[in-house]
Design a protein around this motif. Structure first.
Motif, PDB file in Angstrom:
ATOM      1  N   ALA A   1       0.869  -1.127  -0.018  1.00 47.36           N
ATOM      2  CA  ALA A   1       0.040   0.082   0.057  1.00 47.36           C
ATOM      3  C   ALA A   1       0.863   1.380   0.126  1.00 47.36           C
ATOM      4  CB  ALA A   1      -1.013  -0.066   1.123  1.00 47.36           C
ATOM      5  N   THR A   2       0.646   2.394  -0.982  1.00 44.51           N
ATOM      6  CA  THR A   2       1.193   3.503  -0.884  1.00 44.51           C
ATOM      7  C   THR A   2       0.344   4.442  -1.784  1.00 44.51           C
ATOM      8  OG1 THR A   2       3.246   4.726  -1.784  1.00 44.51           O
ATOM      9  CG2 THR A   2       2.481   2.619  -2.973  1.00 44.51           C
ATOM     10  N   VAL A   3       0.170   5.697  -1.455  1.00 41.85           N
ATOM     11  CA  VAL A   3      -0.443   6.713  -2.121  1.00 41.85           C
ATOM     12  C   VAL A   3       0.157   7.306  -3.414  1.00 41.85           C
ATOM     13  CG1 VAL A   3      -1.521   7.342  -0.053  1.00 41.85           C
ATOM     14  CG2 VAL A   3       0.448   8.485  -0.733  1.00 41.85           C
ATOM     15  N   GLU A   4       1.511   6.829  -3.565  1.00 40.92           N
ATOM     16  CA  GLU A   4       2.359   7.356  -4.818  1.00 40.92           C
ATOM     17  C   GLU A   4       2.445   6.293  -5.746  1.00 40.92           C
ATOM     18  OE1 GLU A   4       3.639  10.453  -5.612  1.00 40.92           O
ATOM     19  OE2 GLU A   4       2.447  11.295  -3.948  1.00 40.92           O
ATOM     20  N   GLU A   5       1.907   6.663  -7.084  1.00 42.55           N
ATOM     21  CA  GLU A   5       1.996   5.695  -8.084  1.00 42.55           C
ATOM     22  C   GLU A   5       3.542   5.146  -8.459  1.00 42.55           C
ATOM     23  OE1 GLU A   5       0.490   4.990 -12.753  1.00 42.55           O
ATOM     24  OE2 GLU A   5      -0.147   6.999 -11.644  1.00 42.55           O
ATOM     25  N   ASP A   6       4.344   6.196  -8.399  1.00 40.34           N
ATOM     26  CA  ASP A   6       5.787   5.923  -8.795  1.00 40.34           C
ATOM     27  C   ASP A   6       6.415   5.139  -7.821  1.00 40.34           C
ATOM     28  OD1 ASP A   6       5.571   7.609 -11.113  1.00 40.34           O
ATOM     29  OD2 ASP A   6       6.714   9.254 -10.094  1.00 40.34           O
ATOM     30  N   VAL A   7       6.268   5.229  -6.526  1.00 39.99           N
ATOM     31  CA  VAL A   7       6.561   4.395  -5.431  1.00 39.99           C
ATOM     32  C   VAL A   7       6.037   2.856  -5.691  1.00 39.99           C
ATOM     33  CG1 VAL A   7       6.660   3.958  -3.175  1.00 39.99           C
ATOM     34  CG2 VAL A   7       6.912   6.255  -3.771  1.00 39.99           C
ATOM     35  N   ALA A   8       4.818   3.041  -5.945  1.00 40.02           N
ATOM     36  CA  ALA A   8       4.199   1.519  -6.188  1.00 40.02           C
ATOM     37  C   ALA A   8       4.789   0.977  -7.218  1.00 40.02           C
ATOM     38  CB  ALA A   8       2.766   1.798  -6.750  1.00 40.02           C
ATOM     39  N   LYS A   9       5.278   1.560  -8.315  1.00 49.52           N
ATOM     40  CA  LYS A   9       6.062   0.807  -9.502  1.00 49.52           C
ATOM     41  C   LYS A   9       7.491   0.328  -9.025  1.00 49.52           C
ATOM     42  CE  LYS A   9       3.449   3.303 -13.176  1.00 49.52           C
ATOM     43  NZ  LYS A   9       3.788   4.387 -14.326  1.00 49.52           N
ATOM     44  N   GLN A  10       8.119   1.096  -8.326  1.00 48.08           N
ATOM     45  CA  GLN A  10       9.453   0.923  -7.826  1.00 48.08           C
ATOM     46  C   GLN A  10       9.175  -0.272  -6.917  1.00 48.08           C
ATOM     47  OE1 GLN A  10      10.741   4.625  -6.093  1.00 48.08           O
ATOM     48  NE2 GLN A  10      12.359   4.653  -7.405  1.00 48.08           N
ATOM     49  N   LEU A  11       8.313  -0.527  -6.131  1.00 48.50           N
ATOM     50  CA  LEU A  11       8.196  -1.713  -5.014  1.00 48.50           C
ATOM     51  C   LEU A  11       7.808  -2.809  -5.798  1.00 48.50           C
ATOM     52  CD1 LEU A  11       6.574   0.209  -2.157  1.00 48.50           C
ATOM     53  CD2 LEU A  11       8.971  -0.499  -2.517  1.00 48.50           C
ATOM     54  N   ASP A  12       6.813  -2.863  -6.966  1.00 54.18           N
ATOM     55  CA  ASP A  12       6.618  -3.852  -7.619  1.00 54.18           C
ATOM     56  C   ASP A  12       7.740  -4.381  -8.319  1.00 54.18           C
ATOM     57  OD1 ASP A  12       4.035  -5.278  -9.344  1.00 54.18           O
ATOM     58  OD2 ASP A  12       5.843  -4.961 -10.521  1.00 54.18           O
ATOM     59  N   GLN A  13       8.581  -3.494  -8.734  1.00 52.66           N
ATOM     60  CA  GLN A  13       9.577  -3.990  -9.523  1.00 52.66           C
ATOM     61  C   GLN A  13      10.820  -4.942  -8.517  1.00 52.66           C
ATOM     62  OE1 GLN A  13      12.146  -0.803 -11.451  1.00 52.66           O
ATOM     63  NE2 GLN A  13      13.593  -1.864 -11.862  1.00 52.66           N
ATOM     64  N   ILE A  14      11.012  -4.304  -7.251  1.00 48.93           N
ATOM     65  CA  ILE A  14      12.127  -5.211  -6.564  1.00 48.93           C
ATOM     66  C   ILE A  14      11.250  -6.212  -5.557  1.00 48.93           C
ATOM     67  CG2 ILE A  14      13.525  -2.924  -6.470  1.00 48.93           C
ATOM     68  CD1 ILE A  14      12.166  -2.307  -3.622  1.00 48.93           C
ATOM     69  N   PHE A  15       9.980  -6.127  -5.829  1.00 43.24           N
ATOM     70  CA  PHE A  15       9.546  -7.426  -4.768  1.00 43.24           C
ATOM     71  C   PHE A  15       8.962  -8.772  -5.532  1.00 43.24           C
ATOM     72  CE2 PHE A  15       9.681  -4.466  -1.285  1.00 43.24           C
ATOM     73  CZ  PHE A  15       9.988  -5.216  -0.209  1.00 43.24           C
ATOM     74  N   SER A  16       8.232  -8.424  -6.691  1.00 46.52           N
ATOM     75  CA  SER A  16       7.878  -9.199  -7.747  1.00 46.52           C
ATOM     76  C   SER A  16       8.874 -10.356  -8.173  1.00 46.52           C
ATOM     77  CB  SER A  16       7.121  -8.889  -8.975  1.00 46.52           C
ATOM     78  OG  SER A  16       6.021  -8.014  -8.431  1.00 46.52           O
ATOM     79  N   SER A  17       8.472 -11.576  -8.324  1.00 46.13           N
ATOM     80  CA  SER A  17       9.467 -12.593  -8.513  1.00 46.13           C
ATOM     81  C   SER A  17       8.397 -13.929  -9.220  1.00 46.13           C
ATOM     82  CB  SER A  17      10.409 -13.004  -7.564  1.00 46.13           C
ATOM     83  OG  SER A  17      10.048 -13.590  -6.409  1.00 46.13           O
ATOM     84  N   SER A  18       9.116 -14.973  -9.347  1.00 42.16           N
ATOM     85  CA  SER A  18       8.663 -16.325  -9.814  1.00 42.16           C
ATOM     86  C   SER A  18       7.446 -16.737  -8.726  1.00 42.16           C
ATOM     87  CB  SER A  18       9.285 -17.284 -10.378  1.00 42.16           C
ATOM     88  OG  SER A  18      10.354 -17.606  -9.124  1.00 42.16           O
ATOM     89  N   PHE A  19       8.006 -16.431  -7.330  1.00 44.98           N
ATOM     90  CA  PHE A  19       7.285 -16.991  -6.359  1.00 44.98           C
ATOM     91  C   PHE A  19       6.541 -15.833  -5.389  1.00 44.98           C
ATOM     92  CE2 PHE A  19      11.757 -16.588  -4.860  1.00 44.98           C
ATOM     93  CZ  PHE A  19      11.703 -15.978  -3.787  1.00 44.98           C
ATOM     94  N   ILE A  20       6.762 -14.564  -5.749  1.00 44.99           N
ATOM     95  CA  ILE A  20       6.055 -13.422  -5.223  1.00 44.99           C
ATOM     96  C   ILE A  20       5.146 -12.626  -5.964  1.00 44.99           C
ATOM     97  CG2 ILE A  20       6.319 -11.192  -3.861  1.00 44.99           C
ATOM     98  CD1 ILE A  20       7.114 -13.715  -2.150  1.00 44.99           C
TER      99      ILE A  20
END
Length: 346
Positions: free
Chosen positions: A172-191
C-alpha cells in the motif's frame, strides 16, 4: 509487470537486476524472507542486522544463524551492517522489518539525512513508545509523510517464502511511482504483488489479524473444533471491518487477500506464531509462560492492549478483541471467556 531482460553469450534470456538501492532493518524471520525476495531483483541489498554475532555468522556461512536457516544467500548480493545509519545512507528505499517493540530503539539512533528516502513498513504491530501504528509514528516523530511511506501486508508467511512457495504481497502506498518501484523489486516467480492505496487500513488489519489469530489458537487449545473456529473467523472479519471503518474510512473490501486472506492464514497456519501463542494459553499455559516458551515475538500480544483501549475510546463494539484482552491482560479464565463469547457469535 514485464521485467527487463538481456541475453547472455549463449543467447539465453537473463533478467537484469534493478539498480534501486534498498535496505532492510531487522534479522528475524520476516526480515530474512524480505531479503530473500529483494535479492531476486536487486544487485545489492543493504541489510542491517541485530548484532555482530548475526553479521559474522551470515558473512561466514551465507545464512541467518537463527531464522530461516535453510535460506542461503550469495554474499555478493548483501552489504551487511549493524549500523542503521550506514544502511539508510546507502539506500533509497528502507524496509522496516524489526518487531514493533524494538523499532523505536533503532530509529532513535538515526542521524543521517533521510528526508528523500521511502520507508516501507513490514511491521505488524503497535510501536510501544508512541502507542500507535508505524505510519503515524514515522509521520509524527520523524516527519516522514505518507507520500514517503508504504506498508507491506500478506498473506505471506516467511517460512513459505523461504521455501519459494507462491505467496502474495499487498503493498500500500499513495504514490504511483513508489508503487511501481516496489513492484519491480519485490515481484518474482514466487512473489505476486497486489497494489493498494489503503495505508492505514492495511496496517491496522495486519495488527488486528494477529490478535484474532491468538483467539483462534486459544479456541483450538481449549478443544473447540473446526466448525467453531470457522464461525469465530467469520465474525472476526466483520469485527475488523467495523473497527477499520471507525478508525479510517476509505474505499476497501475486507474480503480481499490483504484483509481476509491474511486473517485466514494467520488464524489457521501452523507457521503462525500468534496462533501458536494462543494454542498454548488454551492448553493451560499462563500467558507469561507461553510467551517465554516462544523464540519469536507474537505481535498480537503487545497490540491487544492498545487496540482494546482504542476500541473503548472510539466506542467500537469488539466482543472478540475484548475477550482476548481479558485473557491476556486481566488474567481471566480462557475457558470462561470463550464460553461467554460463543453466545455473541453467529
Amino acid at each position: 509487470m514485464i521485467k527487463k531482460t538481456t541475453k547472455d553469450k549463449k543467447g539465453t534470456a537473463k533478467k537484469v537486476k534493478s539498480e534501486i538501492k534498498v535496505g532492510v532493518l531487522g534479522s528475524g524471520s520476516f526480515a530474512t524472507a524480505i531479503v530473500k525476495m529483494l535479492v531476486e531483483n536487486c544487485e545489492v541489498v543493504n541489510w542491517c542486522v541485530r548484532n555482530e554475532f548475526v553479521k559474522g555468522a551470515i558473512e561466514l556461512r551465507g545464512h541467518n544463524p537463527t531464522y530461516l536457516t535453510s535460506v542461503s544467500f550469495n554474499l555478493r548480493s548483501l552489504n551487511i551492517t549493524t549500523d542503521i545509519n550506514e544502511m539508510v545512507a546507502a539506500s533509497d528505499i528502507v524496509v522496516l522489518a524489526t518487531p514493533s517493540i524494538y523499532l523505536s530503539d533503532a530509529m532513535d539512533r538515526l542521524t543521517v539525512d533521510y528526508r528523500n528516502k521511502i520507508f516501507v513498513s513490514a511491521i505488524k504491530g503497535i510501536v510501544p513508545k508512541a502507542n500507535d501504528v508505524v505510519a503515524h509514528y514515522l509521520r509524527n516523530d520523524f516527519e516522514i509523510g505518507f507520500r514517503n511511506q508504504a506498508v507491506i501486508a500478506g498473506p505471506c508467511h516467511a517460512e513459505e517464502v523461504g521455501m519459494e512457495r507462491l505467496s502474495y504481497l499487498t503493498i500500500a502506498t499513495v504514490e504511483e511511482d513508489v508503487a511501481k518501484q516496489l513492484d519491480q523489486i519485490f515481484s518474482s516467480s514466487f512473489i505476486k504483488v497486489n497494489p493498494s492505496t489503503d495505508i492505514l487500513g492495511n496496517e491496522y488489519s495486519a495488527i488486528l489479524k494477529n490478535i484474532y489469530a491468538i483467539g483462534a489458537g486459544i479456541a483450538s487449545g481449549l478443544g473447540y473444533g473446526d466448525n467453531f473456529i470457522a464461525v469465530f473467523v467469520s465474525n472476526a472479519i466483520r469485527e475488523m471491518e467495523t473497527f477499520l471503518e471507525a478508525i479510517y474510512e476509505a474505499p476497501r473490501d475486507v474480503n480481499e487477500s490483504a484483509y481476509l486472506g491474511d486473517l485466514l492464514v494467520t488464524a489457521y497456519s501452523l507457521f503462525s506464531r500468534n496462533r501458536n501463542l494462543g494454542n498454548l494459553i488454551g492448553k493451560g499455559y499462563t500467558v507469561k509462560s507461553a510467551i517465554q516458551s516462544m523464540n519469536m515475538v507474537a505481535e498480537g500480544y503487545y497490540a491487544a492492549a492498545s487496540v482494546y483501549a482504542t476500541a473503548k475510546d472510539k466506542k467500537i463494539k469488539t466482543p472478540i478483541i475484548d475477550t482476548i484482552y481479558n485473557i491476556l491482560y486481566e488474567e481471566k479464565s480462557a475457558e470462561n471467556q470463550f464460553s461467554k463469547l460463543t453466545a455473541k457469535l453467529n
